[in-house]
Design an enzyme around this catalytic site. Structure first.
Site, mmCIF file in Angstrom:
data_model
loop_
_atom_site.group_PDB
_atom_site.id
_atom_site.type_symbol
_atom_site.label_atom_id
_atom_site.label_comp_id
_atom_site.label_asym_id
_atom_site.label_seq_id
_atom_site.Cartn_x
_atom_site.Cartn_y
_atom_site.Cartn_z
ATOM 1 N N CYS A 187 -9.352 -8.629 -7.503
ATOM 2 C CA CYS A 187 -10.116 -7.431 -7.890
ATOM 3 C C CYS A 187 -10.163 -7.319 -9.418
ATOM 4 O O CYS A 187 -9.485 -8.057 -10.142
ATOM 5 C CB CYS A 187 -9.502 -6.176 -7.270
ATOM 6 N N GLU A 194 0.831 -1.211 0.000
ATOM 7 C CA GLU A 194 0.000 0.000 0.000
ATOM 8 C C GLU A 194 0.864 1.259 0.000
ATOM 9 O O GLU A 194 2.089 1.193 0.121
ATOM 10 C CB GLU A 194 -0.947 -0.048 1.212
ATOM 11 N N GLU A 225 -1.759 -9.853 -6.327
ATOM 12 C CA GLU A 225 -1.800 -10.604 -7.591
ATOM 13 C C GLU A 225 -0.827 -10.010 -8.597
ATOM 14 O O GLU A 225 -0.062 -10.714 -9.252
ATOM 15 C CB GLU A 225 -3.218 -10.567 -8.183
HETATM 16 N N1 THU Z 1 -6.060 -6.339 -2.488
HETATM 17 C C1 THU Z 1 -5.240 -7.251 -3.074
HETATM 18 O O1 THU Z 1 -4.025 -7.287 -2.820
HETATM 19 N N2 THU Z 1 -5.802 -8.131 -3.941
HETATM 20 C C2 THU Z 1 -7.126 -8.189 -4.244
HETATM 21 O O2 THU Z 1 -7.516 -8.869 -5.164
HETATM 22 C C3 THU Z 1 -8.069 -7.423 -3.426
HETATM 23 C C4 THU Z 1 -7.471 -6.206 -2.802
HETATM 24 C C5 THU Z 1 -5.485 -5.409 -1.513
HETATM 25 C C6 THU Z 1 -5.377 -3.986 -1.987
HETATM 26 C C7 THU Z 1 -5.364 -3.242 -0.671
HETATM 27 O O3 THU Z 1 -4.044 -3.226 -0.176
HETATM 28 C C8 THU Z 1 -6.214 -4.104 0.249
HETATM 29 O O4 THU Z 1 -6.272 -5.378 -0.354
HETATM 30 C C9 THU Z 1 -7.614 -3.582 0.457
HETATM 31 O O5 THU Z 1 -8.238 -3.284 -0.746
#
Ligand code: THU
Length: 141
Positions: free
Chosen positions: A89, A47, A58
């Site tokens: 996502c 993040e 991913e």
């Molecule tokens: N996130 C992922 O790493 N992969 C996904 O497919 C869903 C979301 C992360 C992004 C962010 O750091 C946190 O999960 C919340 O959205």
């Protein structure tokens, strides 16, 4: 394609989630991808204080594999310590579609040893893939 070792992929994804940098969402994610070479690559979410700079687990796993020379993949496993199993996502589905076939398995697992599985085609039907660019007619160009 050889038999997929789901237990090893789940463990690799879980280990990757332990490295997640998720101070804002507190939602750690780890991913393991199985390349056609048989090697496994992992990624975690990273993040950023400027939230839009966040990169999902991913995409980080796929990028790590690509820089190692991989271009084709057999399976992807997401790990989140959540009771609701987390699917990739939308942006990540598009990135997965660049390198995985529509029938490739995409799984999600958690700390309760639960696993749910889809094909990429189920998660992203009618995907826009490199084929469309390869077959472009370049009208007006
Ligand atoms: N996130 C992922 O790493 N992969 C996904 O497919 C869903 C979301 C992360 C992004 C962010 O750091 C946190 O999960 C919340 O959205």
């Amino acid at each position: 394609m050889s038999e997929i070792n789901w237990t090893a992929l789940q463990q690799a994804a879980k280990d990757a989630a332990a490295q997640a940098y998720a101070p804002y969402s507190k939602f750690p994610v780890g991913v393991a991808v199985l390349a056609a070479s048989g090697k496994v690559y992992t990624g975690c979410n990273v993040e950023n204080a400027s939230y839009g700079g966040t990169i999902c687990a991913e995409r980080n796993a796929i990028a790590a594999a690509v820089v190692a020379g991989e271009r084709k993949f057999e399976a992807l496993v997401v790990y989140t310590p959540q009771t609701m199993l987390t699917p990739p996502c939308g942006i990540c589905r598009q990135v997965i579609a660049e390198f995985f076939s529509p029938d490739a398995p995409v799984a999600s697992c958690n700390h309760m040893q639960q696993q749910q599985q889809w094909t990429l085609g189920e998660l992203l039907p009618a995907a826009f893939t490199p084929t469309y660019l390869a077959n472009s007619t370049k009208v007006g160009a």
